[in-house]
Write a protein that holds these residues in place. Structure first.
Motif, PDB file in Angstrom:
ATOM      1  N   TYR A  90       6.827  -6.420  -2.108  1.00 58.05           N
ATOM      2  CA  TYR A  90       8.129  -5.783  -2.109  1.00 58.05           C
ATOM      3  C   TYR A  90       9.197  -6.793  -1.710  1.00 58.05           C
ATOM      4  N   LYS A  91      10.333  -6.748  -2.386  1.00 57.19           N
ATOM      5  CA  LYS A  91      11.436  -7.653  -2.067  1.00 57.19           C
ATOM      6  C   LYS A  91      12.334  -7.081  -0.981  1.00 57.19           C
ATOM      7  N   SER A  92      12.367  -5.752  -0.848  1.00 59.38           N
ATOM      8  CA  SER A  92      13.148  -5.110   0.208  1.00 59.38           C
ATOM      9  C   SER A  92      12.558  -3.738   0.497  1.00 59.38           C
ATOM     10  N   SER A  93      12.985  -3.167   1.612  1.00 56.64           N
ATOM     11  CA  SER A  93      12.488  -1.837   1.980  1.00 56.64           C
ATOM     12  C   SER A  93      13.000  -0.764   1.032  1.00 56.64           C
ATOM     13  N   ASP A  94      14.058  -1.059   0.282  1.00 55.05           N
ATOM     14  CA  ASP A  94      14.583  -0.093  -0.698  1.00 55.05           C
ATOM     15  C   ASP A  94      13.573   0.192  -1.805  1.00 55.05           C
ATOM     16  N   GLU A  95      12.660  -0.728  -2.042  1.00 54.97           N
ATOM     17  CA  GLU A  95      11.662  -0.563  -3.097  1.00 54.97           C
ATOM     18  C   GLU A  95      10.492   0.337  -2.683  1.00 54.97           C
ATOM     19  N   LEU A  96      10.390   0.631  -1.399  1.00 63.87           N
ATOM     20  CA  LEU A  96       9.278   1.450  -0.919  1.00 63.87           C
ATOM     21  C   LEU A  96       9.422   2.898  -1.371  1.00 63.87           C
ATOM     22  N   PRO A  97       8.293   3.568  -1.646  1.00 63.60           N
ATOM     23  CA  PRO A  97       8.353   5.006  -1.943  1.00 63.60           C
ATOM     24  C   PRO A  97       8.666   5.794  -0.667  1.00 63.60           C
ATOM     25  N   LEU A  98       9.065   7.049  -0.805  1.00 68.11           N
ATOM     26  CA  LEU A  98       9.399   7.878   0.358  1.00 68.11           C
ATOM     27  C   LEU A  98       8.198   8.086   1.273  1.00 68.11           C
ATOM     28  N   ASN A 133       1.189   4.986   1.318  1.00 65.85           N
ATOM     29  CA  ASN A 133      -0.217   5.079   1.693  1.00 65.85           C
ATOM     30  C   ASN A 133      -0.589   3.790   2.421  1.00 65.85           C
ATOM     31  N   VAL A 134      -1.824   3.682   2.864  1.00 71.94           N
ATOM     32  CA  VAL A 134      -2.253   2.527   3.652  1.00 71.94           C
ATOM     33  C   VAL A 134      -2.117   1.234   2.844  1.00 71.94           C
ATOM     34  N   GLN A 135      -2.446   1.284   1.564  1.00 71.65           N
ATOM     35  CA  GLN A 135      -2.346   0.091   0.719  1.00 71.65           C
ATOM     36  C   GLN A 135      -0.894  -0.391   0.621  1.00 71.65           C
ATOM     37  N   GLU A 136       0.042   0.538   0.487  1.00 70.99           N
ATOM     38  CA  GLU A 136       1.459   0.163   0.392  1.00 70.99           C
ATOM     39  C   GLU A 136       1.978  -0.422   1.705  1.00 70.99           C
ATOM     40  N   VAL A 137       1.544   0.131   2.834  1.00 70.02           N
ATOM     41  CA  VAL A 137       1.915  -0.441   4.133  1.00 70.02           C
ATOM     42  C   VAL A 137       1.336  -1.850   4.237  1.00 70.02           C
ATOM     43  N   SER A 138       0.096  -2.008   3.817  1.00 68.81           N
ATOM     44  CA  SER A 138      -0.564  -3.311   3.826  1.00 68.81           C
ATOM     45  C   SER A 138       0.214  -4.320   2.984  1.00 68.81           C
ATOM     46  N   ASN A 139       0.598  -3.908   1.786  1.00 68.78           N
ATOM     47  CA  ASN A 139       1.353  -4.795   0.898  1.00 68.78           C
ATOM     48  C   ASN A 139       2.712  -5.162   1.486  1.00 68.78           C
ATOM     49  N   PHE A 140       3.385  -4.200   2.083  1.00 65.62           N
ATOM     50  CA  PHE A 140       4.716  -4.451   2.637  1.00 65.62           C
ATOM     51  C   PHE A 140       4.660  -5.397   3.827  1.00 65.62           C
ATOM     52  N   LEU A 141       3.706  -5.171   4.720  1.00 57.96           N
ATOM     53  CA  LEU A 141       3.601  -5.992   5.923  1.00 57.96           C
ATOM     54  C   LEU A 141       2.874  -7.313   5.689  1.00 57.96           C
ATOM     55  N   GLY A 142       2.156  -7.397   4.571  1.00 57.50           N
ATOM     56  CA  GLY A 142       1.376  -8.597   4.315  1.00 57.50           C
ATOM     57  C   GLY A 142       0.146  -8.689   5.193  1.00 57.50           C
ATOM     58  N   LEU A 143      -0.381  -7.528   5.585  1.00 60.73           N
ATOM     59  CA  LEU A 143      -1.569  -7.453   6.430  1.00 60.73           C
ATOM     60  C   LEU A 143      -2.745  -6.948   5.619  1.00 60.73           C
ATOM     61  N   GLY A 144      -3.946  -7.214   6.114  1.00 61.47           N
ATOM     62  CA  GLY A 144      -5.139  -6.679   5.487  1.00 61.47           C
ATOM     63  C   GLY A 144      -5.287  -5.189   5.785  1.00 61.47           C
TER      64      GLY A 144
END
Length: 75
Positions: free
Chosen positions: A6-14, A17-28
């Motif tokens: 994600y380039k910004s938090s505006d791109e996040l869905p409302l 899920n755990v995978q999206e949090v993982s992708n946003f934070l760059g964590l496993g």
């Protein structure tokens, strides 16, 4: 560390899920599952699925940053 898709938090869905949090934070995924277990982390379950409201997640991130500033960056 994983790179963020994600380039910004505006791109996040409302609702994330755990995978999206993982992708946003760059964590496993295992690290995110540990976060989800924290009492202060804004997650809820529906059946076996875990969801995180975007607005509460971003607020949680801001609180974490503010707490760190107050603990480590004193003048």
């Amino acid at each position: 560390m994983k790179s963020c898709q994600y380039k910004s938090s505006d791109e996040l869905p409302l609702i994330l899920n755990v995978q999206e949090v993982s992708n946003f934070l760059g964590l496993g995924l295992s690290q995110v599952y540990e976060l989800v277990k924290r009492i202060d982390f804004p997650a809820f379950k529906v059946g076996s699925r875990i969801f995180v409201p975007k607005d509460k997640f971003l607020t949680w991130l801001n609180v974490q940053t503010e707490e760190k500033d107050s603990l480590f960056y004193t003048e």
